[in-house]
Design an enzyme around this catalytic site. Structure first.
Site, PDB file in Angstrom:
ATOM      1  N   TYR A  10     -10.704   6.133 -11.660  1.00  0.00           N
ATOM      2  CA  TYR A  10     -10.588   5.036 -12.621  1.00  0.00           C
ATOM      3  C   TYR A  10     -11.821   4.884 -13.508  1.00  0.00           C
ATOM      4  O   TYR A  10     -11.768   4.198 -14.537  1.00  0.00           O
ATOM      5  CB  TYR A  10     -10.315   3.719 -11.899  1.00  0.00           C
ATOM      6  CG  TYR A  10      -8.940   3.635 -11.277  1.00  0.00           C
ATOM      7  CD1 TYR A  10      -7.971   4.605 -11.527  1.00  0.00           C
ATOM      8  CD2 TYR A  10      -8.603   2.586 -10.432  1.00  0.00           C
ATOM      9  CE1 TYR A  10      -6.713   4.524 -10.955  1.00  0.00           C
ATOM     10  CE2 TYR A  10      -7.345   2.496  -9.854  1.00  0.00           C
ATOM     11  CZ  TYR A  10      -6.403   3.471 -10.112  1.00  0.00           C
ATOM     12  OH  TYR A  10      -5.158   3.388  -9.548  1.00  0.00           O
TER      13      TYR A  10
ATOM     14  N   LYS B 253      -9.507  13.406   0.520  1.00  0.00           N
ATOM     15  CA  LYS B 253      -8.756  14.653   0.352  1.00  0.00           C
ATOM     16  C   LYS B 253      -9.747  15.806   0.411  1.00  0.00           C
ATOM     17  O   LYS B 253      -9.771  16.705  -0.415  1.00  0.00           O
ATOM     18  CB  LYS B 253      -7.983  14.647  -0.979  1.00  0.00           C
ATOM     19  CG  LYS B 253      -6.907  15.725  -1.105  1.00  0.00           C
ATOM     20  CD  LYS B 253      -5.768  15.541  -0.135  1.00  0.00           C
ATOM     21  CE  LYS B 253      -4.687  16.616  -0.356  1.00  0.00           C
ATOM     22  NZ  LYS B 253      -3.621  16.553   0.663  1.00  0.00           N
TER      23      LYS B 253
ATOM     24  N   ASP C  22      -2.721  11.772   2.331  1.00  0.00           N
ATOM     25  CA  ASP C  22      -1.276  11.848   2.510  1.00  0.00           C
ATOM     26  C   ASP C  22      -0.877  11.494   3.939  1.00  0.00           C
ATOM     27  O   ASP C  22       0.132  10.803   4.159  1.00  0.00           O
ATOM     28  CB  ASP C  22      -0.723  13.220   2.097  1.00  0.00           C
ATOM     29  CG  ASP C  22      -1.604  14.378   2.495  1.00  0.00           C
ATOM     30  OD1 ASP C  22      -2.830  14.224   2.529  1.00  0.00           O
ATOM     31  OD2 ASP C  22      -1.068  15.468   2.762  1.00  0.00           O
TER      32      ASP C  22
ATOM     33  N   ASP D  14      -6.558   1.856  -4.163  1.00  0.00           N
ATOM     34  CA  ASP D  14      -5.562   1.086  -4.896  1.00  0.00           C
ATOM     35  C   ASP D  14      -4.165   1.341  -4.324  1.00  0.00           C
ATOM     36  O   ASP D  14      -3.386   0.412  -4.105  1.00  0.00           O
ATOM     37  CB  ASP D  14      -5.610   1.498  -6.369  1.00  0.00           C
ATOM     38  CG  ASP D  14      -4.851   0.548  -7.276  1.00  0.00           C
ATOM     39  OD1 ASP D  14      -4.388  -0.499  -6.804  1.00  0.00           O
ATOM     40  OD2 ASP D  14      -4.728   0.864  -8.470  1.00  0.00           O
TER      41      ASP D  14
ATOM     42  N   ASP E 170      -1.808  -1.330  -1.502  1.00  0.00           N
ATOM     43  CA  ASP E 170      -0.477  -1.855  -1.822  1.00  0.00           C
ATOM     44  C   ASP E 170       0.526  -1.490  -0.735  1.00  0.00           C
ATOM     45  O   ASP E 170       1.373  -2.308  -0.347  1.00  0.00           O
ATOM     46  CB  ASP E 170       0.002  -1.310  -3.167  1.00  0.00           C
ATOM     47  CG  ASP E 170      -0.549  -2.095  -4.342  1.00  0.00           C
ATOM     48  OD1 ASP E 170      -1.546  -2.814  -4.154  1.00  0.00           O
ATOM     49  OD2 ASP E 170       0.018  -1.993  -5.442  1.00  0.00           O
TER      50      ASP E 170
END
Length: 365
Positions: free
Chosen positions: A140, A195, A227, A251, A255
């Site tokens: 971001y 990752k 993942d 982020d 959620d």
């Protein structure tokens, strides 16, 4: 400890004013001291942009920078965008993040009694962890700095610095030290979510994580590839205590985590730096229900408690810490007793829920 705290209040868009304004009264009731919080309201957001052409006025920026804390309702309206397609409402949050260096996004994830969990067999108290998201770097950080080449190729760089990683990881370990540990076993642990098996930037994140972890031998450490983490948060959420990760990954998983505790309407958020803090619920502006009086106020209420906690710890002010505790207790009791809005299968309005919560904090010893 201060005689008065200056709070910049930005109600924002959609349901923002409906949940933010009554939260101010709840905080005042919980503090039991008139004037301790000085609320100053300022405009920002997509609706203000539509009216004036400016989504984040300079006066609001200066007030946010000077305030002891910022309390925000919600931002954004679908379709209200800049020429490059990015949402106008997000300017308030993103600009504050980077100009005030709000490097730590802290999202508590807790399943309360009375709230139905979509995960089979999971009960209240079995989900209680924190997602600590690096808030100033990662993917971001490229917002406004990426490249679109001749309408054929777009590139957004992912930025990770040693300083940025070290301080967010340290914040995660500090939160683990203050916690009661994971619900399943009581172990204080920090999980590094990355990752690292594919991307060099995440391998670097893990390397710095390992270096910082040496300073916290009392805290257990582990790793989870992003993942696999999305699966683990569904299949064994009670294992987690504190999860630390890069901006975009945080982020996404916060959620997903909110969905396991009843939705974003129950998810508070704190974005903090060294001397500034922004507090807002994790949900959006929900323009489809704005003005109907049915918005869920709990995420806002719990975000206000996060604000009091941050200010209380930072200023050595037990009055604020006690008020934060009263608000959380009232919220927990309210949910357990079924005082909910329609999104949680309740029948009460926003105002009715808030009146109940104010009554509860006012009646506490």
């Amino acid at each position: 400890m201060k005689d008065r705290y200056e709070i910049a209040v930005v109600h924002g868009d959609g349901i923002g004013p409906e949940i933010c304004r009554p939260a101010l009264g709840l905080v005042d009731a919980a503090l039991r001291q008139d004037g301790l919080m000085h609320w100053s309201e300022y405009p920002a957001g997509a609706e203000h942009f539509q009216a004036t052409g400016d989504g984040f006025p300079e006066a609001t920026r200066k007030a946010c920078a000077a305030a002891d804390a910022i309390l925000h309702g919600a931002a954004g309206i679908p379709g209200v965008v800049h020429p490059d397609g990015t949402e106008v409402g997000l300017d308030f949050t993103l600009v504050n993040r980077f100009t005030l260096d709000l490097y730590a996004n802290i999202r508590p994830i807790r399943l309360y009694e009375g709230v139905a969990c979509p995960l089979a067999g999971v009960k209240a108290g079995e989900i209680d962890y924190i997602v600590v998201r690096e808030n100033s770097e990662g993917l971001y950080a490229a917002r406004g700095a990426g490249s679109l080449l001749r309408g054929e190729m777009a590139v957004d760089p992912l930025v990770q610095t040693r300083k940025g990683i070290e301080r967010i990881v340290r914040k995660a370990f500090e939160l683990a030290q203050q916690s009661k540990g994971a619900p399943s076993d009581g172990v204080r642990r920090v999980t590094c979510c990355d990752k690292a098996n594919v991307l060099r930037s995440y391998a670097f994140f893990r390397q710095v994580f390992d270096e910082v972890a040496l300073d916290y031998p009392d805290i257990e450490t582990e790793y989870a590839i992003i993942d696999a983490m999305t699966m683990h948060l569904v299949l064994r959420p009670s294992h987690y205590n504190v999860i630390v990760t890069e901006n975009m990954f945080g982020d996404i998983i916060s959620d997903l985590a909110a969905a396991t505790i009843g939705g974003l309407g129950l998810a508070p958020s704190a974005e903090v730096g060294v001397s500034n803090g922004l507090f807002q619920p994790s949900h959006g502006s929900a323009p489809d229900i704005a003005g109907k009086g049915v918005a869920n106020p709990y995420g806002m209420v719990l975000s206000a408690a996060e604000m009091l906690d941050w200010l209380g710890h930072g200023n050595g002010d037990d009055r604020l810490l006690a008020a934060a505790g009263r608000i959380r207790t009232a919220a927990a009791e309210g949910l357990a007793e079924g005082h909910m809005t329609p999104d949680l299968k309740g029948k009460l309005s926003t105002g009715e829920v808030m009146d109940i919560l104010v009554g509860k904090v006012a009646g506490m010893a």
